[in-house]
Design a protein around this motif. Structure first.
Motif, PDB file in Angstrom:
ATOM      1  N   PRO A  12       0.812  -1.357   0.017  1.00 18.26           N
ATOM      2  CA  PRO A  12      -0.097   0.136  -0.135  1.00 18.26           C
ATOM      3  C   PRO A  12       0.812   1.260  -0.153  1.00 18.26           C
ATOM      4  O   PRO A  12       1.984   1.340   0.801  1.00 18.26           O
ATOM      5  CB  PRO A  12      -0.727  -0.108   1.410  1.00 18.26           C
ATOM      6  N   ASN A  13       0.425   2.224  -0.712  1.00 15.12           N
ATOM      7  CA  ASN A  13       1.156   3.554  -0.729  1.00 15.12           C
ATOM      8  C   ASN A  13      -0.045   4.764  -0.232  1.00 15.12           C
ATOM      9  O   ASN A  13       0.043   5.768  -0.550  1.00 15.12           O
ATOM     10  CB  ASN A  13       1.608   4.029  -2.073  1.00 15.12           C
ATOM     11  N   CYS A  14      -1.180   4.274   0.213  1.00 15.54           N
ATOM     12  CA  CYS A  14      -2.149   5.299   0.694  1.00 15.54           C
ATOM     13  C   CYS A  14      -3.140   4.487   1.662  1.00 15.54           C
ATOM     14  O   CYS A  14      -3.061   3.326   1.795  1.00 15.54           O
ATOM     15  CB  CYS A  14      -2.880   6.119  -0.384  1.00 15.54           C
ATOM     16  N   VAL A  15      -3.763   5.204   2.637  1.00 13.78           N
ATOM     17  CA  VAL A  15      -4.880   4.726   3.273  1.00 13.78           C
ATOM     18  C   VAL A  15      -6.198   5.142   3.077  1.00 13.78           C
ATOM     19  O   VAL A  15      -6.199   6.271   2.763  1.00 13.78           O
ATOM     20  CB  VAL A  15      -4.489   4.873   4.895  1.00 13.78           C
ATOM     21  N   VAL A  16      -6.994   4.510   2.938  1.00 11.99           N
ATOM     22  CA  VAL A  16      -8.412   4.923   2.648  1.00 11.99           C
ATOM     23  C   VAL A  16      -9.280   4.416   3.826  1.00 11.99           C
ATOM     24  O   VAL A  16      -9.280   3.443   4.436  1.00 11.99           O
ATOM     25  CB  VAL A  16      -9.190   4.237   1.346  1.00 11.99           C
ATOM     26  N   LEU A  29      -3.604  10.119   2.768  1.00 13.91           N
ATOM     27  CA  LEU A  29      -4.956   9.592   3.562  1.00 13.91           C
ATOM     28  C   LEU A  29      -6.169  10.042   3.012  1.00 13.91           C
ATOM     29  O   LEU A  29      -6.201  11.235   2.615  1.00 13.91           O
ATOM     30  CB  LEU A  29      -4.845  10.285   5.067  1.00 13.91           C
ATOM     31  N   ILE A  30      -7.137   9.083   2.396  1.00 19.81           N
ATOM     32  CA  ILE A  30      -8.280   9.437   1.601  1.00 19.81           C
ATOM     33  C   ILE A  30      -9.429   9.034   2.443  1.00 19.81           C
ATOM     34  O   ILE A  30      -9.555   7.812   2.930  1.00 19.81           O
ATOM     35  CB  ILE A  30      -8.477   8.867   0.239  1.00 19.81           C
ATOM     36  N   SER A  31     -10.397  10.006   2.985  1.00 16.13           N
ATOM     37  CA  SER A  31     -11.382   9.629   3.685  1.00 16.13           C
ATOM     38  C   SER A  31     -12.747   9.817   2.923  1.00 16.13           C
ATOM     39  O   SER A  31     -13.033  10.770   2.469  1.00 16.13           O
ATOM     40  CB  SER A  31     -11.532  10.819   4.795  1.00 16.13           C
ATOM     41  N   LEU A  32     -13.603   8.825   3.389  1.00 11.10           N
ATOM     42  CA  LEU A  32     -14.952   8.715   2.573  1.00 11.10           C
ATOM     43  C   LEU A  32     -15.860   9.450   3.261  1.00 11.10           C
ATOM     44  O   LEU A  32     -16.876   8.911   4.043  1.00 11.10           O
ATOM     45  CB  LEU A  32     -15.255   7.243   2.468  1.00 11.10           C
ATOM     46  N   GLY A  33     -15.722  10.812   3.429  1.00 12.80           N
ATOM     47  CA  GLY A  33     -16.592  11.603   4.392  1.00 12.80           C
ATOM     48  C   GLY A  33     -15.842  12.216   5.538  1.00 12.80           C
ATOM     49  O   GLY A  33     -14.548  11.867   5.645  1.00 12.80           O
ATOM     50  N   CYS A  81      -0.221  11.791  12.261  1.00 16.32           N
ATOM     51  CA  CYS A  81       0.805  11.961  11.105  1.00 16.32           C
ATOM     52  C   CYS A  81       1.001  13.273  10.630  1.00 16.32           C
ATOM     53  O   CYS A  81       1.680  13.655   9.388  1.00 16.32           O
ATOM     54  CB  CYS A  81       0.369  11.159   9.788  1.00 16.32           C
ATOM     55  N   ASP A  82       0.361  14.470  11.240  1.00 16.12           N
ATOM     56  CA  ASP A  82       0.868  15.599  10.858  1.00 16.12           C
ATOM     57  C   ASP A  82       0.477  15.882   9.167  1.00 16.12           C
ATOM     58  O   ASP A  82       1.301  16.325   8.604  1.00 16.12           O
ATOM     59  CB  ASP A  82       2.103  16.093  11.225  1.00 16.12           C
ATOM     60  N   THR A  83      -0.722  15.374   8.938  1.00 16.11           N
ATOM     61  CA  THR A  83      -1.204  15.725   7.439  1.00 16.11           C
ATOM     62  C   THR A  83      -2.532  15.920   7.286  1.00 16.11           C
ATOM     63  O   THR A  83      -3.338  16.140   8.482  1.00 16.11           O
ATOM     64  CB  THR A  83      -0.726  14.205   6.859  1.00 16.11           C
ATOM     65  N   GLN A  84      -2.945  15.923   6.213  1.00  9.26           N
ATOM     66  CA  GLN A  84      -4.366  16.499   5.884  1.00  9.26           C
ATOM     67  C   GLN A  84      -4.985  15.475   5.015  1.00  9.26           C
ATOM     68  O   GLN A  84      -4.596  15.227   3.856  1.00  9.26           O
ATOM     69  CB  GLN A  84      -4.347  18.020   5.236  1.00  9.26           C
ATOM     70  N   ALA A  85      -6.204  14.954   5.475  1.00 12.50           N
ATOM     71  CA  ALA A  85      -6.832  13.959   4.478  1.00 12.50           C
ATOM     72  C   ALA A  85      -7.502  14.568   3.259  1.00 12.50           C
ATOM     73  O   ALA A  85      -7.871  15.724   3.431  1.00 12.50           O
ATOM     74  CB  ALA A  85      -7.888  13.408   5.439  1.00 12.50           C
ATOM     75  N   GLU A  86      -7.519  13.842   2.153  1.00 16.05           N
ATOM     76  CA  GLU A  86      -8.473  14.370   1.086  1.00 16.05           C
ATOM     77  C   GLU A  86      -9.723  13.539   1.177  1.00 16.05           C
ATOM     78  O   GLU A  86      -9.875  12.351   1.175  1.00 16.05           O
ATOM     79  CB  GLU A  86      -7.759  13.730  -0.226  1.00 16.05           C
ATOM     80  N   VAL A  87     -10.571  14.561   1.557  1.00 21.89           N
ATOM     81  CA  VAL A  87     -12.123  14.047   1.766  1.00 21.89           C
ATOM     82  C   VAL A  87     -12.967  13.620   0.586  1.00 21.89           C
ATOM     83  O   VAL A  87     -13.065  14.622  -0.546  1.00 21.89           O
ATOM     84  CB  VAL A  87     -12.804  14.978   2.533  1.00 21.89           C
ATOM     85  N   VAL A  88     -13.548  12.665   0.159  1.00 23.78           N
ATOM     86  CA  VAL A  88     -14.379  12.150  -0.979  1.00 23.78           C
ATOM     87  C   VAL A  88     -15.634  11.976  -0.430  1.00 23.78           C
ATOM     88  O   VAL A  88     -15.712  11.710   0.981  1.00 23.78           O
ATOM     89  CB  VAL A  88     -13.827  10.674  -1.562  1.00 23.78           C
ATOM     90  N   GLY A  89     -16.711  12.542  -1.174  1.00 19.77           N
ATOM     91  CA  GLY A  89     -18.084  12.527  -0.753  1.00 19.77           C
ATOM     92  C   GLY A  89     -18.451  13.810  -0.467  1.00 19.77           C
ATOM     93  O   GLY A  89     -17.660  14.811  -0.535  1.00 19.77           O
ATOM     94  N   LYS A  90     -19.729  14.140  -0.139  1.00 17.60           N
ATOM     95  CA  LYS A  90     -20.330  15.325   0.165  1.00 17.60           C
ATOM     96  C   LYS A  90     -19.546  15.927   1.331  1.00 17.60           C
ATOM     97  O   LYS A  90     -19.313  15.166   2.214  1.00 17.60           O
ATOM     98  CB  LYS A  90     -21.883  15.335   0.385  1.00 17.60           C
ATOM     99  N   PRO A  91     -19.310  17.154   1.425  1.00 12.96           N
ATOM    100  CA  PRO A  91     -19.547  18.482   0.569  1.00 12.96           C
ATOM    101  C   PRO A  91     -18.396  18.447  -0.548  1.00 12.96           C
ATOM    102  O   PRO A  91     -18.313  19.429  -1.152  1.00 12.96           O
ATOM    103  CB  PRO A  91     -19.713  19.581   1.316  1.00 12.96           C
ATOM    104  N   ALA A  92     -17.650  17.521  -0.751  1.00 15.38           N
ATOM    105  CA  ALA A  92     -16.430  17.874  -1.786  1.00 15.38           C
ATOM    106  C   ALA A  92     -16.927  18.295  -3.082  1.00 15.38           C
ATOM    107  O   ALA A  92     -17.871  17.594  -3.725  1.00 15.38           O
ATOM    108  CB  ALA A  92     -15.509  16.586  -1.969  1.00 15.38           C
ATOM    109  N   LYS A  93     -16.395  19.360  -3.828  1.00 14.71           N
ATOM    110  CA  LYS A  93     -16.792  19.892  -5.039  1.00 14.71           C
ATOM    111  C   LYS A  93     -16.731  18.672  -6.092  1.00 14.71           C
ATOM    112  O   LYS A  93     -17.678  18.432  -6.989  1.00 14.71           O
ATOM    113  CB  LYS A  93     -15.938  20.949  -5.357  1.00 14.71           C
TER     114      LYS A  93
END
Lengths: 239, 239
Positions: B89-93, B121-125, B151-163
């Motif tokens: 793995p090279n990311c976490v969902v 880090l990809i977050s489903l909401g 992890c001192d990081t920012q997740a990428e949020v998938v799902g509403k309200p993401a554009k």
């Protein structure tokens, strides 16, 4: 004398010189008694009264503010709260609960908080993670952030680097901050916290120390020492 | 016609009128197929192709960027990632993993992230909490915050309200945002998200709706409707 003094005998030497000594730890997986017993077993001259730790500090706060905690802590820390009224909780105290960080326990702590008009969350530290023999583990700070976000609140952090924590260590010794020196390996929690409290602080180049600490954007120790023994040597020479 | 249309027949009426329809959900405790089956069982006219959900959106991102996820999700969601390479793995969902949010699983996801040069880090909401029959539960957003902090990081949020999430729903329909209307009960996730994407948005005064939503500091719906049936009535009248 540098180099001839062993870190385990450093406390003996300090106390023999007439200096006062207090151990400040963020340990929350055991009571002060348990912590001291472990260190005594390793050959350190130390007693429970010489230890400032987050749980006893939290107990003082709970008593002062008539708070009745719901505890989300390590089983071995529970005895530290033996004298605290825990019926009908009006706050949550979170420590490094380790295996007690279950889905059910986190939901339960969350429900206690969200049921309050203004959630009161007291966190015994805010560490991000730590290393154990079987690998890295999330520390209390991560779970504190989860509850903060879910309840839209801000935790009150007890333990290093909180100013109040160092002040209570100074009060134990009856020493003003200008006359005290902190020796520690953590640039933010030990050195930064102590300096913010008006103390001088030495960083030892052992343990958590990393060379990049010397370029820290905000915190600069009053001096670096190679180890605890060297720190004690320097302090004694200046008496 | 207002009041005579039932919410379960609303989709039928919309589709019969020649309008395109897409369901946007943040559901991550089941596959799209499982979600659709549940709604069909409740009498809704709905097919999997009409559903935009975080997991399929995440799969598109994973493929586009050659990411191989470590999954921290609900067991029932795992089949959604069947075609995705998960070796080395090279990311976490992270999704709403519910009972899978164990101490061990959280530490494991954390170790995958902290082992990367730049944690992905990809977050489903990013929901804070939700209600189930046996009480309130922490939602994925709380655990996302725990990992972000550790992890001192920012997740990428998938799902509403993401554009991007709304854009992919529009792409499914082949409709530009100016010609689309969002109907939802969540002032931030539904109304705010759709409007930021250039769509108009109606808030229904049912479900998650709270009277205080009408004083929201940032988001103002294009109109309020009492329920889904009324929304459909109004839309059809303006055709």
């Amino acid at each position: 004398m540098a180099g001839t003094l062993h870190r385990k005998t450093a406390p003996v030497v300090i106390k023999a010189s007439g200096l006062k000594l207090q151990f400040c730890t963020n340990e929350t997986q055991a009571t002060r008694e348990g912590f001291v017993k472990k260190l005594q077993g390793m050959g350190f001259d130390i007693s429970a009264a010489e230890v400032t730790a987050p749980a006893p500090a939290a107990c003082r706060i709970l008593k002062e503010r008539s708070l009745r905690p719901h505890l989300l802590v390590h089983n071995d820390l529970v005895p530290e709260f033996a004298e605290i009224d825990k019926t009908n909780p009006n706050c949550v105290v979170i420590g490094d609960a380790a295996e007690n960080f279950t889905y059910a326990n986190l939901n339960e702590a969350f429900r206690v908080l969200i049921g309050m008009e203004k959630p009161v969350l007291i966190s015994l530290g805010k560490g991000r993670y730590y290393k154990e023999t079987d690998g890295l583990k999330l520390d209390v700070g991560a779970y504190m952030k989860a509850l903060e976000y879910a309840c839209d609140t801000q935790a009150e952090v007890v333990g290093k680097p909180a100013k109040m924590f160092f002040e209570s260590a100074l009060a134990e010794m009856g020493v003003p901050p200008q006359q005290a020196i902190m020796i520690g390996d953590d640039i933010v929690n030990d050195v930064g916290g102590a300096q913010r409290c008006g103390m001088r602080a030495l960083q030892v180049r052992t343990g958590k120390y990393r060379p990049c600490d010397e370029n820290h954007p905000h915190v600069k120790p009053d001096a670096y020492v190679n180890n605890l023994a060297e720190a004690v040597d320097i302090i004694l020479q200046q008496l």
